[in-house]
Write a protein that holds these residues in place. Structure first.
Motif, PDB file in Angstrom:
ATOM      1  N   GLY A 261       0.786  -1.230   0.000  1.00  0.00           N
ATOM      2  CA  GLY A 261       0.000   0.000   0.000  1.00  0.00           C
ATOM      3  C   GLY A 261       0.814   1.273   0.000  1.00  0.00           C
ATOM      4  N   LYS A 262       2.075   1.196  -0.372  1.00  0.00           N
ATOM      5  CA  LYS A 262       2.937   2.376  -0.346  1.00  0.00           C
ATOM      6  C   LYS A 262       3.430   2.732  -1.741  1.00  0.00           C
ATOM      7  CE  LYS A 262       4.835   1.471   4.277  1.00  0.00           C
ATOM      8  NZ  LYS A 262       6.090   1.235   5.038  1.00  0.00           N
ATOM      9  N   THR A 263       3.111   3.940  -2.166  1.00  0.00           N
ATOM     10  CA  THR A 263       3.774   4.482  -3.341  1.00  0.00           C
ATOM     11  C   THR A 263       5.162   4.959  -2.914  1.00  0.00           C
ATOM     12  OG1 THR A 263       2.900   6.696  -2.913  1.00  0.00           O
ATOM     13  CG2 THR A 263       1.580   5.249  -4.331  1.00  0.00           C
ATOM     14  N   ILE A 264       5.932   5.458  -3.885  1.00  0.00           N
ATOM     15  CA  ILE A 264       7.254   5.986  -3.540  1.00  0.00           C
ATOM     16  C   ILE A 264       7.116   7.168  -2.590  1.00  0.00           C
ATOM     17  CG2 ILE A 264       9.359   7.033  -4.460  1.00  0.00           C
ATOM     18  CD1 ILE A 264       8.852   5.471  -7.048  1.00  0.00           C
ATOM     19  N   GLY A 265       6.141   8.041  -2.886  1.00  0.00           N
ATOM     20  CA  GLY A 265       5.907   9.190  -2.021  1.00  0.00           C
ATOM     21  C   GLY A 265       5.402   8.778  -0.654  1.00  0.00           C
ATOM     22  N   ALA A 266       4.521   7.777  -0.616  1.00  0.00           N
ATOM     23  CA  ALA A 266       3.966   7.317   0.658  1.00  0.00           C
ATOM     24  C   ALA A 266       5.042   6.691   1.537  1.00  0.00           C
ATOM     25  CB  ALA A 266       2.848   6.313   0.407  1.00  0.00           C
ATOM     26  N   LYS A 267       5.968   5.995   0.927  1.00  0.00           N
ATOM     27  CA  LYS A 267       7.063   5.401   1.703  1.00  0.00           C
ATOM     28  C   LYS A 267       7.911   6.497   2.350  1.00  0.00           C
ATOM     29  CE  LYS A 267      10.935   2.162   1.421  1.00  0.00           C
ATOM     30  NZ  LYS A 267      10.484   1.415   2.600  1.00  0.00           N
TER      31      LYS A 267
END
Length: 363
Positions: A261-267
């Motif tokens: 559930g993590k995009t690059i930005g979310a990570k």
């Protein structure tokens, strides 16, 4: 004295521009490190930057005309404590005449030295309070700051001028370092009244356990920025639309599916998206909806509306009024969604797609 006032005013006038430029990096770093933005920490950081701007402008301003800066003897002073001889020689001070004491305090040979001490007292206070430096490191960093200022003067503002337009003086190194040390000592008087750095960190981590509205907005903007930036580089290799569509699917669907559930930005921002139903399918539907709702719809509707207006009425003023109308309309469109997000914590389309935002920040 008027030069000092001019330098301080200049720093305050330019500070809003600098603050604007650093705000987005500051927000990203705070969310990455703590998961939240602490109000008092923000005040400390921004006031520290303002302080550094003030002292830097005091060092370099006012800038003289380039043609007026010529080679002069005595622009480099390497004799320690030479300011004492300057004071005795240039001021009206007479040791056996008390009536000269007060007047001598207003002489540049005196207040310039005192100013060099006062200039770095706040620096020492910041180092002890927020950056948690000990006395030794405070003195060392104060010396480095002073050395930076003196090198700036010695090089004629990094060789912008052929010769130095201000004096390089080792006494300034001593006075600035002394000011930093005094700031360290003075700060002890205020430590019991101010929240400690550890307390600010603990409060930030606690607040960062929840994903705030601003953090969600930051995530949305950051993800699309990273996508368009990477897609621009992809454009250098191919203009085939399907490759860009494929990369869009990889960024917003495949990567989050593979990375829990993590995009690059979310990570980077320590956020995870959780879906109540099929994550893969609903993540596709959700990102397509967001793409259309927040980007394609505003851009396309603006284009067709202005095209219609231009054909309807050719006058430039009428067209400009409609451009302003469209800008105001979409500003209110985004603003309303921000307000709803802040008040309700969840927008209607989040309920449609059964998505929630989970913080993954760890202390």
């Amino acid at each position: 004295m008027s030069n000092y006032i001019f330098s301080i005013k200049t720093a305050f006038l330019i500070f809003p521009i600098v603050a604007f430029l650093i705000t987005i990096p500051f927000i990203l770093i705070e969310y990455h490190k703590y998961g939240s933005i602490h109000k008092f920490r923000t005040f400390i950081i921004y006031s520290f930057i303002l302080y550094l701007m003030v002292v830097y402008f005091l060092v370099i301003l006012p800038l003289p005309p380039r043609e007026s800066v010529v080679y002069k003897e005595g622009m480099i002073r390497t004799h320690l404590f030479s300011f004492i001889g300057d004071f005795l020689r240039e001021s009206s001070f007479v040791w056996n005449d008390p009536s000269t004491y007060l007047k001598s305090l207003c002489d540049p040979s005196f207040y310039t030295v005192i100013f060099n001490i006062f200039m770095t007292i706040p620096f020492g206070m910041y180092l002890r309070y927020y950056f948690k430096c000990d006395f030794k490191n405070t003195c060392f960093y104060s010396f480095l700051l002073s050395l930076f200022f003196e090198v700036t003067q010695l090089t004629g503002l990094y060789f912008l001028y052929q010769y130095p337009y201000r004096v390089f003086d080792v006494d300034d190194l001593l006075m600035n370092t002394l000011g930093g040390a005094l700031g360290y000592i003075i700060m002890k008087l205020f430590l019991s009244f101010l929240p400690s750095r550890d307390r600010m960190d603990a409060e930030s981590f606690k607040e960062g356990k929840n994903v705030s509205a601003l953090r969600r907005i930051t995530l949305f903007c950051f993800d699309f920025f990273l996508f368009f930036l990477s897609d621009f580089f992809l454009l250098l290799f191919t203009i085939d639309l399907w490759w860009h569509v494929l990369w869009f699917g990889c960024y917003f669907v495949l990567i989050p599916f593979l990375k829990n559930g993590k995009t690059i930005g979310a990570k980077f921002l320590n956020v995870r998206l959780e879906f109540q139903q099929s994550a893969f399918i609903f993540s596709i539907l959700r990102i397509l909806f967001l793409l259309f709702y927040y980007i394609i719809f505003p851009i396309s509707s603006t284009y067709f509306f202005l095209l219609f207006v231009h054909r309807l009425h050719a006058e430039a003023l009428f067209f400009l009024i409609n451009v302003l109308f469209v800008m105001v309309f979409f500003f209110l469109f985004y603003l309303i969604h921000v307000v709803f997000l802040i008040k309700r914590k969840q927008l209607y389309y989040d309920r449609w797609f059964g998505v929630t935002y989970q913080s993954t920040i760890q202390k």
